[in-house]
Design a protein around this motif. Sequence first.
Motif, PDB file in Angstrom:
ATOM      1  N   ASN A 260       0.800  -1.230   0.000  1.00  0.00           N
ATOM      2  CA  ASN A 260       0.000   0.000   0.000  1.00  0.00           C
ATOM      3  C   ASN A 260       0.832   1.280   0.000  1.00  0.00           C
ATOM      4  N   HIS A 261       2.116   1.175   0.196  1.00  0.00           N
ATOM      5  CA  HIS A 261       2.951   2.376   0.285  1.00  0.00           C
ATOM      6  C   HIS A 261       3.576   2.768  -1.057  1.00  0.00           C
ATOM      7  N   VAL A 262       3.226   2.037  -2.111  1.00  0.00           N
ATOM      8  CA  VAL A 262       3.738   2.355  -3.452  1.00  0.00           C
ATOM      9  C   VAL A 262       2.562   2.667  -4.358  1.00  0.00           C
ATOM     10  N   SER A 263       2.598   3.828  -4.998  1.00  0.00           N
ATOM     11  CA  SER A 263       1.528   4.214  -5.929  1.00  0.00           C
ATOM     12  C   SER A 263       2.014   4.048  -7.370  1.00  0.00           C
ATOM     13  N   LYS A 300       8.495   2.018  -0.678  1.00  0.00           N
ATOM     14  CA  LYS A 300       7.752   3.251  -0.456  1.00  0.00           C
ATOM     15  C   LYS A 300       8.107   4.265  -1.543  1.00  0.00           C
ATOM     16  N   SER A 302       6.689   6.228  -5.517  1.00  0.00           N
ATOM     17  CA  SER A 302       5.772   6.328  -6.641  1.00  0.00           C
ATOM     18  C   SER A 302       6.460   5.846  -7.924  1.00  0.00           C
TER      19      SER A 302
END
Length: 382
Positions: A260-263, A300, A302
């Motif tokens: 969830n910490h990578v977009s 972590k 983007s």
Amino acid sequence: MIQSWLNWKTGLVLMATGIVIAVFFYSQYLSQKLETEERKKVDSWVEAQQTILNSNDGNNLALASKISQENTDIPIIETNEKDSVTGNYLNIDSAAIAANHNYLQQTLQKFRKQHQPIVVVLKEHPYQANKYYYGRSFLQQQIRYYPIVFLLIVALFIALGLLFIQTSYHSRQNQLWAGMAKETAHQLGTPVSSLQGWVAVLKETEAYLPFATEIEKDVNRLQLVTDRFGKIGSTPQLEQKNITEQIAHMVDYMKKRAGNHVSFHFHHPSHDVVTTISPPLFDWVIENLLKNSLDAMEGKGSIEVTLQQQDKKIMIDVTDTGKGIPAKNINKIFQPGFTTRKRGWGLGLTLTRRIIEQYHKGIIYVKWSEPGKGTTFRIVLG
């Protein structure tokens, strides 16, 4: 340390260097010796000219004429005491003089830089004299330029030899990686087939069906990896595919496994982008780049994937906000075995480049990278 340098390659380089240096100095020696001889010939020619002008002795005239006629290679220009050309010259291209009225003056300027003139005083009061400027013979020019020509030839042979060695090395390296990939695919084939059979058995029992379904996903994944390795070293089957869908599929696949910490962001044209690719290998390329980005961000950040089409060129950029690549390592990252991770063989980017450049006739490179800010890889197809 010293013994590592004492091999046949170093010996050949030292031998070639020694030969070039020896040829250079020997050519210079011959050139200086010939220059001395040519100076004597010009002195004799000038004396012969003076004898022809001033002597009434038939024997002296005959000898002077013979000496004068023997000079057929050393170019000479006669001037007066004011360095004005008198019109008397020898072994100068008449056609060039006729085509260019400044040719004699230009040649005279060149002779002044090469040799000191021979001066013949005709009268003391008022002072009158003839000056004889001379250039280098054709043989002299050949000897002077011979070391340069020889050096260029040696350099050409060395360059061709190094190119042959490099090509041979890369060929052996490619054969090694292809062999390893095929052997890996061969070794994985048997257990994967066995696992597929066991999954089919588990599916027959309803209680095991949920587990069998999940295991089947992993087995299918192993089968995909096996197929990819099997295609390395072989000519892949290329197909017309919508790579927008191919990339979107791989982005979705990696998004589910990234946490969830990578977009993830995928930017692409509104129309389909179609080109010729090998779908399994192309998917592998995108997967390797996305995994590389995830490793650089350490869980972590983007990732942005941008697909663009300009005329016949298709460009795919994969940008992350990871730790970046130091400038000293940018030229090394595609080399086999290079990795900054504690674990791994350092083959991901090597295989990625091989797939893009050899199988898809494209290019891949680091478009931008800055330590602490991130990296952008660019693929160009078409």
